[in-house]
Write a protein that holds these residues in place. Sequence first.
Motif, mmCIF file in Angstrom:
data_model
loop_
_atom_site.group_PDB
_atom_site.id
_atom_site.type_symbol
_atom_site.label_atom_id
_atom_site.label_comp_id
_atom_site.label_asym_id
_atom_site.label_seq_id
_atom_site.Cartn_x
_atom_site.Cartn_y
_atom_site.Cartn_z
ATOM 1 N N ASP A 17 0.970 -0.993 0.036
ATOM 2 C CA ASP A 17 0.070 -0.047 0.026
ATOM 3 C C ASP A 17 1.001 1.121 -0.066
ATOM 4 O O ASP A 17 1.648 1.330 0.729
ATOM 5 C CB ASP A 17 -0.936 0.133 1.267
ATOM 6 C CG ASP A 17 -1.732 1.057 1.397
ATOM 7 O OD1 ASP A 17 -1.955 1.892 0.400
ATOM 8 O OD2 ASP A 17 -2.660 1.290 2.280
ATOM 9 N N THR A 19 -0.702 4.391 -0.437
ATOM 10 C CA THR A 19 -1.290 5.671 -0.350
ATOM 11 C C THR A 19 -0.698 6.462 0.819
ATOM 12 O O THR A 19 -0.346 6.302 1.724
ATOM 13 C CB THR A 19 -2.756 5.076 0.242
ATOM 14 O OG1 THR A 19 -3.106 4.016 -0.525
ATOM 15 C CG2 THR A 19 -3.668 6.254 0.341
ATOM 16 N N PHE A 27 -0.655 1.764 -4.997
ATOM 17 C CA PHE A 27 -0.064 0.563 -4.593
ATOM 18 C C PHE A 27 0.901 -0.070 -5.576
ATOM 19 O O PHE A 27 0.792 0.352 -6.806
ATOM 20 C CB PHE A 27 -1.131 -0.490 -4.291
ATOM 21 C CG PHE A 27 -1.790 -1.053 -5.510
ATOM 22 C CD1 PHE A 27 -1.495 -2.255 -6.051
ATOM 23 C CD2 PHE A 27 -3.018 -0.398 -5.986
ATOM 24 C CE1 PHE A 27 -2.106 -3.040 -7.006
ATOM 25 C CE2 PHE A 27 -3.526 -0.604 -7.261
ATOM 26 C CZ PHE A 27 -3.223 -2.107 -7.775
#
Length: 75
Positions: A17, A19, A27
């Motif tokens: 991930d 983010t 990702f």
Amino acid sequence: MLKSLDNDKAENIVSIDMTGKSPMADFMVVASGRSNRHVSAIAEHLTEELKKHGIHSRAEGLPQGDWVLVDAMDI
């Protein structure tokens, strides 16, 4: 697309991930293969699968196969 990696017997599949960590991606997926030829085949099949779903992608490193980067753009 993870299913494509699994079907091609990619190893050590990890989804990371990204983010809030990078403005370039939400990702990243990292996988390995048993040989240069296997890595190239995995990447080729993945780009074909992305294309079937209307997703433009780009691959770097395919001829050598010791590493390949597949950029799925805005998937």
